[in-house]
Design an enzyme around this catalytic site. Structure first.
Site, short mmCIF file in Angstrom:
data_model
loop_
_atom_site.label_atom_id
_atom_site.label_comp_id
_atom_site.label_asym_id
_atom_site.label_seq_id
_atom_site.Cartn_x
_atom_site.Cartn_y
_atom_site.Cartn_z
CG ASP A 228 4.78 -17.36 -97.47
OD1 ASP A 228 4.95 -17.77 -98.64
OD2 ASP A 228 5.54 -17.66 -96.54
CG HIS B 262 8.51 -17.92 -98.72
ND1 HIS B 262 7.90 -18.66 -97.74
CD2 HIS B 262 9.63 -18.60 -99.06
CE1 HIS B 262 8.59 -19.76 -97.51
NE2 HIS B 262 9.65 -19.74 -98.30
CB SER C 50 11.51 -21.32 -96.16
OG SER C 50 10.95 -22.05 -97.21
#
Length: 571
Positions: free
Chosen positions: A443, A489, A202
């Site tokens: 995601d 995610h 991320s």
């Protein structure tokens, strides 16, 4: 007090016979004696009075990125300042393995959201891999202080030092100091190589790419997961769900969208040739599934009181999927388009949760409305309008065109710090660097297509004179991308638990960098135990008994986007 001669002797033991134990050298005195005080070209001064060393034994950690481990380490922390900058303090922390576990490696680990480090979510993987493992606080105050807390010095006044530190500089300094500390600590001669690595997801994934793009020879190998590239576009796009709903004039109850997700998963599960609860071919789902088939299906969710102080409650949700709800789902999946029908950005694949389209219940009006508590509204209020606010007041007068213009404004403002989309990685390749890039197919925060778009930007920039197949082969020499079926995610997905997550990515890039063993497939913890290297996609045959990684041009094209709403390249 240990004498200087004894410290030198202890350092030699650590670096040669490695017969000493952690407790022998895990002291502030010894750590101070091996600080990276050499001239490393950083323009910093180390604070020798700040050094601490803390011994940890049999410490247990759990993460989907490395499993569950119990490790011993010495945690060394110290502070430094940038020459010429007043009141500047940056803290770094390095976990040092036992001497008999050290394998001439250093690892930096990244953060998430607006945090520049993820604490123990990644850092223990360095110890597991025989490396010194480092994190930084970016100069934000302490390891728990995030960038958004220090971004503004006051309304309308940007803290540019913090911004550049968050953007790329802090991780460059962390790694440069960390590699030299590692060499000093274990008395590794200049003729011996210290292999250096990075892992993050991320924001941590973006941080990794910030290093690849600027400091070509800093790392021998990196693992970057679901990177928050195209920073202004990505953060602004978190508002796309509310803007789409506003344009349609319908704000679906969260339960309605959840039901659409579940029906999508059920319908598209078997498109990869096996029914296992995982949409491993969301591309085929996008090409064949019609959301209209869900209209009229019942949904039900019990009432909730929020569970936490200050959290909102939701009423019982009981109904059937509406044409309006399907219109929202379809438009959201298609991605943000401007008033001229040109593409602004992309959204998550079919089968992903509609996180950015999830509404909240207004108890005063008794209506569902856009949820403005997320990072998208904060990005606009704080980073574009430069106000000490966490959100916008509303989406009044905000259209898709507004989001497009906000994306452009943010890109212009932070092109050299946060955008992180430089596509020419020739210096990194020339330096011998290797990168494994992973992204969950489902995601719901950063669309998997974002990573594919950057991969193609690099491929087209570096190899525009080659055929498609030859350009893929050239990319394989240093850059490999893996899409994780069903992955959410930066981890596994509760809606598709069989998808799993690759837990040995760092080990894979180490094998590639040190032994030249390039990963054709990547090990995975899910029911699909290997991941296909992009652009190959998973396919089962013989009633789900035989697995292949196949090329499908139509599927590949479904991941390809042209952001023609902008009058500039969007890499």
């Amino acid at each position: 007090m240990i004498s200087f001669q004894k410290l030198i002797g202890l350092s030699a033991l650590v670096g040669s016979a490695r017969a000493v134990s952690l407790s022998d050298y895990c002291t502030a005195t010894f750590a101070t004696s091996v600080l990276p005080t050499q001239d490393l070209g950083l323009g910093v001064t180390l604070d020798v009075s700040s050094v601490s060393a803390t011994l940890a034994t049999n410490k247990s950690f759990t993460s989907e990125w490395f499993g569950t481990v119990a490790i011993d380490y010495c945690n060394i922390t110290f502070a430094y300042s940038h020459d010429g900058i007043a009141n500047d303090v940056v803290h770094v922390s390095y976990l040092v393995p036992p001497p008999d576990k050290f394998l001439n490696r250093y690892v930096s680990t990244g953060g998430g959201g607006f945090a520049i480090n993820s604490g123990s979510s990644f850092s223990p993987v360095g110890i597991i891999s025989g490396a010194v493992s480092g994190i930084t606080d970016g100069g934000f105050g302490n390891f728990n202080t995030e960038f958004d807390e220090v971004f503004l010095l006051a309304n309308n006044t940007v803290n540019w030092q913090a911004t550049y530190m968050f953007g790329y500089q802090a991780h460059h300094e962390l790694a440069t100091l960390g590699k030299q500390l590692t060499r000093n600590f274990f008395n590794v001669s200049d003729s011996q190589k210290i292999y250096s690595y990075y892992q993050g997801c991320s924001e941590g994934g973006r941080e990794g790419w910030s290093q690849i793009q600027r400091f070509a020879d800093q790392f021998d190998g990196l693992v970057t997961g679901a990177p928050a590239l195209r920073f202004s576009h990505q953060q602004t796009n978190h508002l796309s769900g509310g803007v789409i709903e506003k344009a349609i004039g319908y704000f679906p109850p969260p339960c309605e969208l959840e039901k659409i997700v579940n029906l999508t998963i059920a319908a598209c599960d078997g498109l990869d040739g096996r029914v296992d609860g995982v949409v491993a071919r969301s591309d085929l789902c996008k090409l064949t599934f019609n959301y209209n088939s869900t209209i009229g299906q019942p949904y039900y969710c019990a009432a909730s009181n929020g569970g936490l102080p200050g959290s909102s409650s939701t009423p019982e949700q009981n109904g059937t999927i509406t044409a309006e709800g399907v219109a929202v789902a379809s438009a959201f999946t298609n991605g943000l388009m401007d008033s001229k029908g040109k593409r602004i950005y992309i959204n998550p694949q079919p089968g992903s949760a509609f996180t950015d389209a999830t509404t909240q219940f207004n108890e005063d009006s008794g209506e569902w409305e856009p949820n403005l508590s997320g990072i998208g509204a904060q990005w606009i209020a704080r980073y574009l309008y430069l106000q000490q606010k966490d959100s916008l007041d509303s989406l009044d007068n905000v259209t898709a065109d507004t989001l497009r213009d906000w994306m452009t404004s943010g890109m212009q403002k932070y092109q050299d710090s946060l955008q992180t989309t430089w596509p020419d990685l020739s210096p990194f390749k020339a330096a011998g660097g290797k990168v494994i890039h992973v992204h969950g197919e489902a995601d719901s925060s950063i669309p998997a297509g974002s990573s594919i778009h950057y991969y193609d930007s690099v491929r087209n920039s570096m190899y525009d004179d080659l055929s498609y197949n030859d350009s893929i082969s050239a990319m394989d020499d240093f850059y490999r991308l893996y899409i994780v079926p069903g992955g959410e995610h930066c981890g596994s997905n509760q809606d598709q638990p069989g998808g799993g997550w690759p837990a040995t990515t760092l080990q894979a890039v180490i094998e590639w960098a040190e032994k030249g063993t390039a990963p054709d497939k990547l090990n995975n913890t899910g029911d699909i135990d290997v991941l296909c290297k992009w652009p190959l996609r998973p396919l089962w045959s013989n009633n789900g008994s035989h697995f292949d990684c196949v090329y499908d041009s139509k599927s590949t094209e479904s991941w390809t986007y042209t952001f023609d709403a902008f009058k500039y390249p969007v890499y």
